[in-house]
Design a protein around this motif. Structure first.
Motif, PDB file in Angstrom:
ATOM      1  N   THR A   5       0.922  -1.210  -0.039  1.00  0.00           N
ATOM      2  CA  THR A   5       0.075   0.077   0.015  1.00  0.00           C
ATOM      3  C   THR A   5       1.158   1.229  -0.136  1.00  0.00           C
ATOM      4  N   ILE A   6       0.788   2.023  -1.119  1.00  0.00           N
ATOM      5  CA  ILE A   6       1.654   3.277  -1.189  1.00  0.00           C
ATOM      6  C   ILE A   6       0.851   4.414  -1.292  1.00  0.00           C
ATOM      7  N   PRO A   7       0.917   5.347  -0.229  1.00  0.00           N
ATOM      8  CA  PRO A   7       0.590   6.668  -0.336  1.00  0.00           C
ATOM      9  C   PRO A   7       0.996   7.385  -1.431  1.00  0.00           C
ATOM     10  N   MET A   8      -0.028   8.097  -2.050  1.00  0.00           N
ATOM     11  CA  MET A   8       0.460   9.003  -3.428  1.00  0.00           C
ATOM     12  C   MET A   8      -0.332  10.038  -3.509  1.00  0.00           C
ATOM     13  N   THR A   9       0.317  11.036  -4.290  1.00  0.00           N
ATOM     14  CA  THR A   9      -0.492  12.218  -4.946  1.00  0.00           C
ATOM     15  C   THR A   9      -0.423  12.144  -6.368  1.00  0.00           C
ATOM     16  N   ILE A  10      -1.700  12.271  -6.824  1.00  0.00           N
ATOM     17  CA  ILE A  10      -1.571  11.963  -8.521  1.00  0.00           C
ATOM     18  C   ILE A  10      -2.064  13.236  -8.938  1.00  0.00           C
ATOM     19  N   THR A  11      -1.475  13.733  -9.681  1.00  0.00           N
ATOM     20  CA  THR A  11      -1.805  15.028 -10.463  1.00  0.00           C
ATOM     21  C   THR A  11      -1.888  15.072 -12.065  1.00  0.00           C
ATOM     22  N   ILE A  12      -2.842  15.420 -12.587  1.00  0.00           N
ATOM     23  CA  ILE A  12      -2.920  15.607 -14.165  1.00  0.00           C
ATOM     24  C   ILE A  12      -2.981  16.996 -14.619  1.00  0.00           C
ATOM     25  N   THR A  13      -2.330  17.381 -15.553  1.00  0.00           N
ATOM     26  CA  THR A  13      -2.306  18.510 -16.238  1.00  0.00           C
ATOM     27  C   THR A  13      -2.544  18.306 -17.795  1.00  0.00           C
ATOM     28  N   VAL A  14      -3.439  19.260 -18.630  1.00  0.00           N
ATOM     29  CA  VAL A  14      -3.689  19.154 -19.935  1.00  0.00           C
ATOM     30  C   VAL A  14      -3.494  20.471 -20.668  1.00  0.00           C
ATOM     31  N   LEU A  73     -10.019  11.261 -11.890  1.00  0.00           N
ATOM     32  CA  LEU A  73      -9.643  12.393 -11.865  1.00  0.00           C
ATOM     33  C   LEU A  73      -9.759  12.916 -13.459  1.00  0.00           C
ATOM     34  N   LYS A  74     -10.263  14.134 -13.534  1.00  0.00           N
ATOM     35  CA  LYS A  74     -10.502  14.854 -14.836  1.00  0.00           C
ATOM     36  C   LYS A  74      -9.910  16.155 -15.023  1.00  0.00           C
ATOM     37  N   ALA A  75      -9.032  16.374 -15.815  1.00  0.00           N
ATOM     38  CA  ALA A  75      -8.246  17.483 -16.077  1.00  0.00           C
ATOM     39  C   ALA A  75      -8.766  18.270 -17.329  1.00  0.00           C
ATOM     40  N   PRO A 104      -6.125  21.820 -13.730  1.00  0.00           N
ATOM     41  CA  PRO A 104      -5.704  20.412 -13.470  1.00  0.00           C
ATOM     42  C   PRO A 104      -6.485  19.850 -12.235  1.00  0.00           C
ATOM     43  N   ALA A 105      -6.128  18.543 -12.090  1.00  0.00           N
ATOM     44  CA  ALA A 105      -6.845  17.422 -11.259  1.00  0.00           C
ATOM     45  C   ALA A 105      -5.756  17.075 -10.369  1.00  0.00           C
ATOM     46  N   SER A 106      -6.057  16.877  -9.266  1.00  0.00           N
ATOM     47  CA  SER A 106      -5.158  16.186  -8.073  1.00  0.00           C
ATOM     48  C   SER A 106      -5.862  15.534  -6.878  1.00  0.00           C
ATOM     49  N   ILE A 107      -5.117  14.805  -6.508  1.00  0.00           N
ATOM     50  CA  ILE A 107      -5.707  13.662  -5.125  1.00  0.00           C
ATOM     51  C   ILE A 107      -4.487  13.213  -4.544  1.00  0.00           C
ATOM     52  N   ARG A 108      -4.606  13.102  -3.194  1.00  0.00           N
ATOM     53  CA  ARG A 108      -3.916  12.319  -2.211  1.00  0.00           C
ATOM     54  C   ARG A 108      -4.792  11.016  -2.137  1.00  0.00           C
ATOM     55  N   THR A 109      -4.160   9.930  -2.486  1.00  0.00           N
ATOM     56  CA  THR A 109      -4.886   8.444  -2.048  1.00  0.00           C
ATOM     57  C   THR A 109      -3.619   7.516  -1.621  1.00  0.00           C
ATOM     58  N   ILE A 125       0.226  15.683 -18.842  1.00  0.00           N
ATOM     59  CA  ILE A 125       1.344  15.092 -18.037  1.00  0.00           C
ATOM     60  C   ILE A 125       0.488  14.553 -16.772  1.00  0.00           C
ATOM     61  N   ILE A 126       0.969  13.392 -16.617  1.00  0.00           N
ATOM     62  CA  ILE A 126       0.601  12.657 -15.354  1.00  0.00           C
ATOM     63  C   ILE A 126       1.652  12.470 -14.071  1.00  0.00           C
ATOM     64  N   THR A 127       1.563  13.014 -13.096  1.00  0.00           N
ATOM     65  CA  THR A 127       2.676  13.048 -11.979  1.00  0.00           C
ATOM     66  C   THR A 127       2.044  12.252 -10.865  1.00  0.00           C
ATOM     67  N   ILE A 128       2.935  11.139 -10.364  1.00  0.00           N
ATOM     68  CA  ILE A 128       2.517  10.540  -9.327  1.00  0.00           C
ATOM     69  C   ILE A 128       3.579  10.659  -8.250  1.00  0.00           C
ATOM     70  N   ASP A 129       3.553  11.221  -7.199  1.00  0.00           N
ATOM     71  CA  ASP A 129       4.567  11.508  -6.257  1.00  0.00           C
ATOM     72  C   ASP A 129       4.286  10.595  -5.023  1.00  0.00           C
ATOM     73  N   TYR A 130       5.205   9.575  -4.588  1.00  0.00           N
ATOM     74  CA  TYR A 130       4.692   8.554  -3.837  1.00  0.00           C
ATOM     75  C   TYR A 130       5.849   8.477  -2.635  1.00  0.00           C
ATOM     76  N   ILE A 131       5.542   8.000  -1.361  1.00  0.00           N
ATOM     77  CA  ILE A 131       6.279   7.454  -0.429  1.00  0.00           C
ATOM     78  C   ILE A 131       6.178   6.160  -0.096  1.00  0.00           C
ATOM     79  N   VAL A 132       7.229   5.262  -0.190  1.00  0.00           N
ATOM     80  CA  VAL A 132       6.936   3.935   0.332  1.00  0.00           C
ATOM     81  C   VAL A 132       7.311   3.774   1.787  1.00  0.00           C
ATOM     82  N   PRO A 133       6.200   2.976   2.647  1.00  0.00           N
ATOM     83  CA  PRO A 133       6.285   2.882   4.004  1.00  0.00           C
ATOM     84  C   PRO A 133       7.625   2.021   4.356  1.00  0.00           C
ATOM     85  N   VAL A 134       8.047   2.449   5.426  1.00  0.00           N
ATOM     86  CA  VAL A 134       9.216   1.677   5.959  1.00  0.00           C
ATOM     87  C   VAL A 134       8.857   0.740   6.802  1.00  0.00           C
ATOM     88  N   TYR A 135       9.265  -0.595   6.631  1.00  0.00           N
ATOM     89  CA  TYR A 135       8.780  -1.855   7.580  1.00  0.00           C
ATOM     90  C   TYR A 135       9.779  -2.166   8.366  1.00  0.00           C
TER      91      TYR A 135
END
Length: 136
Positions: A63-72, A91-93, A98-103, A126-136
């Protein structure tokens, strides 16, 4: 006659290759520590498409927390992201909207999530996915 057929066949192959290049996504990945970014770009898109997005092949079934952003730049682009557990976000851009969501999304066994898109004369997507991988 066979040389003419071979010539036509070669032209058709080149034509299909050119079409694939102009409508496909270019992808870049950057990772620093447990933070990463995936960027997908396409010059133009129209109609429906489905493709897998590799977050990172080392992060399967996670499970990866991420922010997805779309621009057109022109037209419209709607994207539904579907994870391994069939959870999805849409999301609809539009230009200047632009459209963005944290999920959080669960990757599959190859570290991927799915992208289902519907584009209407979209340019400069342009679709950008910024993510953080949880440390176990």
């Amino acid at each position: 006659m066979n040389k003419l057929k071979n010539w036509h066949f070669a032209i058709l192959i080149l034509l299909f290759a050119a079409l694939a290049c102009t409508t496909g996504y270019s992808t870049s990945h950057t990772v620093t520590g447990n933070q990463g970014q995936v960027v997908l770009k396409t010059k133009s898109a129209d109609g429906s498409n489905q493709t897998g997005i590799e977050i990172d092949e080392d992060y399967e079934w996670i499970t990866i927390p991420m922010t997805i952003t779309i621009t057109v730049d022109a037209g419209s682009y709607q994207a539904t992201f579907v994870d391994h557990e069939e959870n999805n976000v849409t999301l609809k851009a539009l230009p200047d909207n632009p459209a963005s969501i944290r999920t959080e999304m669960v990757t599959d066994g190859f570290g991927k999530i799915m992208l289902q898109s519907e584009a209407n004369g979209a340019e400069g997507v342009i679709i950008t996915i910024d993510y953080i991988v949880p440390v176990y």
